[in-house]
Write an enzyme that holds these catalytic residues in place. Structure first.
Site, PDB file in Angstrom:
ATOM      1  N   GLY A  63      -7.575  -1.746  -2.941  1.00  0.00           N
ATOM      2  CA  GLY A  63      -7.213  -3.038  -3.508  1.00  0.00           C
ATOM      3  C   GLY A  63      -6.717  -4.032  -2.486  1.00  0.00           C
ATOM      4  N   ASN A 106     -11.097   6.009   4.361  1.00  0.00           N
ATOM      5  CA  ASN A 106     -10.847   6.108   2.923  1.00  0.00           C
ATOM      6  C   ASN A 106     -11.636   5.055   2.157  1.00  0.00           C
ATOM      7  OD1 ASN A 106      -8.974   8.238   3.238  1.00  0.00           O
ATOM      8  ND2 ASN A 106      -7.369   6.787   3.757  1.00  0.00           N
ATOM      9  N   GLU A 124      -0.331  -1.993  -7.037  1.00  0.00           N
ATOM     10  CA  GLU A 124      -1.221  -0.959  -7.578  1.00  0.00           C
ATOM     11  C   GLU A 124      -0.494   0.350  -7.838  1.00  0.00           C
ATOM     12  OE1 GLU A 124      -5.232  -1.414  -5.129  1.00  0.00           O
ATOM     13  OE2 GLU A 124      -3.422  -1.413  -3.896  1.00  0.00           O
ATOM     14  N   GLY A 180       0.824  -1.193   0.000  1.00  0.00           N
ATOM     15  CA  GLY A 180       0.000   0.000   0.000  1.00  0.00           C
ATOM     16  C   GLY A 180       0.863   1.250   0.000  1.00  0.00           C
ATOM     17  N   VAL A 181       0.217   2.392   0.212  1.00  0.00           N
ATOM     18  CA  VAL A 181       0.898   3.675   0.167  1.00  0.00           C
ATOM     19  C   VAL A 181       1.156   4.174   1.582  1.00  0.00           C
ATOM     20  CG1 VAL A 181       0.698   6.074  -0.574  1.00  0.00           C
ATOM     21  CG2 VAL A 181      -0.148   4.253  -2.046  1.00  0.00           C
ATOM     22  N   GLY A 182       2.314   4.770   1.820  1.00  0.00           N
ATOM     23  CA  GLY A 182       2.579   5.381   3.113  1.00  0.00           C
ATOM     24  C   GLY A 182       3.972   5.113   3.619  1.00  0.00           C
ATOM     25  N   ASN A 183       4.200   5.555   4.839  1.00  0.00           N
ATOM     26  CA  ASN A 183       5.521   5.449   5.444  1.00  0.00           C
ATOM     27  C   ASN A 183       5.962   4.007   5.671  1.00  0.00           C
ATOM     28  OD1 ASN A 183       6.361   8.079   5.555  1.00  0.00           O
ATOM     29  ND2 ASN A 183       6.647   8.104   7.766  1.00  0.00           N
TER      30      ASN A 183
END
Length: 513
Positions: free
Chosen positions: A397, A393, A303, A278-281
């Site tokens: 996916g 949010n 993704e 996923g997205v992030g730190n």
């Protein structure tokens, strides 16, 4: 400077097809083509490749109509989240009746949680087939950003593909934004597969490795459907890269050590299996940890490509990366533009119905790493809702990968809100991923490998290895009493208490007793 329909083309225009250049118009004129109560499908995935000006022009038009006492709302479909110029602008003027499949905008989120904006949170791999099945009704208009229009009328995608192929195929009319901010070198990076079909005519997707190319580098669209072309020159929404916090670094260390152990046990090859994150730190920290841990010749089937993957590609740690979009900081985006020839040989951007396809995730055996809001004692995961009812949010996916990957990992700091919330609770307040789809949980405290464990065994491991010390005794007390007094002993719960932690936080501002 050429002029068409009173609208000047930009110098060095990327609209190379004469017939479509004749449809050049302003954002305001394009917005006039959109009718109230229509379904509008737009490009965009995680702040990349979304239309920059037509949605804002449409928001201004909606505001003017509202000032005259009339109502103007539309149903908005995208690839995933977009940006303030799209979700934010339209939500602010109360212009969205329905939104799917994922969002991250504060204005939209507020209205969803106020109950004034209908939101369908769905798996990203489901959106394109569900649109083809007609579950969302007719798509009236598609607004799609591209980086260029070729001489033959083919569309060169920009920094995301998402559901653009489906929107172009199904929409009655199409508005194209040609964004000159997007690097011209994107041409050739995309792989658009046109071999999908509806049941019973489906055939296997011929992709055997993350770097395989099975489609075309362009998007097709019947030129007769394109009613307006708008030239833009604006950046994607790129969030600055945040310095890695200690919790993210600790989580990454636990996970990298675990992957090394899996390689040593012979469960994975030395170059692992294709990575999804996923997205992030935390994902960025994991990627950095893989490089420091000596891994080489890795691949990614995911993704979103963010800063950490660019770093690994440049360092030679990552051989190839497949995704549907970028999510880069401004600094990383500049580096990407400067070295785009290098990255074009190593990155493949695909439609999200391919990047997230369960068939491919299962075939490739992805290592799937995603964030969560909370997990319970038995491994059920909530990744979308705060205190059970307030959406953050969306599922995105994560389910596409968690349910189908070789290894399903969910990560989170052990507490939130300055320690007032435990990320590990007796029972999750909302379930996105059942215990059957969760293999590993990781916090900064440690890692719980849940594979091969019965429910009560999972509970012991999660309490001992993932829970924060401030909540460990509380969890142990609940579990011991539930094991003694619950209606059944297979998955012990005290129903009168199982959600009491969440209610306590709502009442007092802390889950602590």
């Amino acid at each position: 400077m050429a002029v068409h329909n009173g609208t000047p083309a930009m110098p060095d225009s990327r609209i190379r097809n004469e017939a479509l250049r004749a449809r050049l118009t302003t954002a305001e004129q394009a917005a006039e083509l959109i009718r109230p109560d229509s379904t509008v499908a737009m490009s965009g995935f995680t702040g990349s490749g979304y239309p920059k000006v037509v949605p804002m022009a449409l928001a201004r038009r909606i505001e003017q109509v509202a000032a005259a006492g009339e109502r103007f709302r539309i149903r908005v479909l995208t690839g995933a989240s977009t940006a303030p110029e799209l979700d934010g602008a339209l939500a602010k003027v109360d212009g969205i009746e329905l939104r799917l499949p994922y969002q991250s905008d504060p204005e939209a989120r507020q209205r969803i949680n106020d109950g004034t904006l209908n939101y369908i949170d769905t798996h990203l791999s489901h959106v394109a087939p569900h649109a083809w099945f007609g579950f969302y009704g007719d798509i009236d208009t598609a607004i799609i950003e591209v980086s260029a229009i070729r001489e033959d009328g083919a569309l060169v995608p920009s920094t995301s593909i998402g559901n653009n192929k489906t929107w172009l195929d199904l929409a009655r009319q199409v508005i194209i934004e040609v964004n000159q901010w997007q690097p011209a070198g994107l041409e050739g990076m995309h792989d658009v597969y046109y071999g999908t079909a509806l049941p019973p005519d489906r055939v296997p997707i011929p992709l055997l490795a993350p770097g395989d190319r099975i489609g075309e580098t362009i998007l097709r669209c019947d030129p007769a459907k394109i009613v307006a072309v708008v030239e833009t020159n604006g950046p994607d929404r790129n969030s600055p890269f945040k310095a890695l916090d200690q919790a993210s670094i600790d989580i990454a260390r636990h996970l990298v050590d675990f992957l090394k152990h899996e390689v040593a046990r012979g469960r994975m090859p030395k170059n692992l299996l294709p990575l999804q994150s996923g997205v992030g730190n935390i994902p960025n920290a994991v990627l950095a940890g893989l490089a420091e841990g000596g891994f080489r010749d890795l691949t990614a089937f995911t993704e979103v490509i963010q800063d950490g993957m660019l770093d690994l590609l440049e360092a030679g740690v990552l051989a190839t990366a497949s995704a549907t979009a970028f999510s880069l900081s401004p600094e990383a985006n500049e580096r990407f533009k400067q070295k785009i020839d290098f990255f074009r040989e190593r990155i493949v951007l695909r439609p999200q119905e391919i990047s997230n396809h369960p068939e491919l995730v299962r075939r490739l055996g992805c290592i799937c790493m995603n964030g969560m809001v909370e997990a319970d004692l038995y491994g059920n995961v909530n990744s979308t809702h705060i205190m059970g009812s307030r959406v953050q949010n969306g599922i995105g996916g994560s389910g596409d990968f968690a349910r189908n990957g070789f290894l399903s990992v969910f990560v989170s700091p052990s507490t939130a809100r300055n320690g007032s919330i435990s990320s590990f609770v007796p029972m999750v307040s909302h379930v996105d991923h059942t215990e059957h789809d969760v293999g590993v949980l990781v916090s900064e405290q440690g890692l719980a490998d849940l594979r091969g464990l019965a429910p009560k065994q999972r509970a012991q491991v999660i309490i001992d290895r993932c829970a924060h010390p401030d909540y460990r005794a509380m969890l142990k007390d609940y579990f011991d009493r539930a094991s003694r007094d619950s209606y059944g002993k297979h998955t012990p719960h005290l129903l009168a208490e199982s959600l009491a932690w969440h209610q306590r936080w709502l009442d007092t501002g802390s889950m602590r007793t």
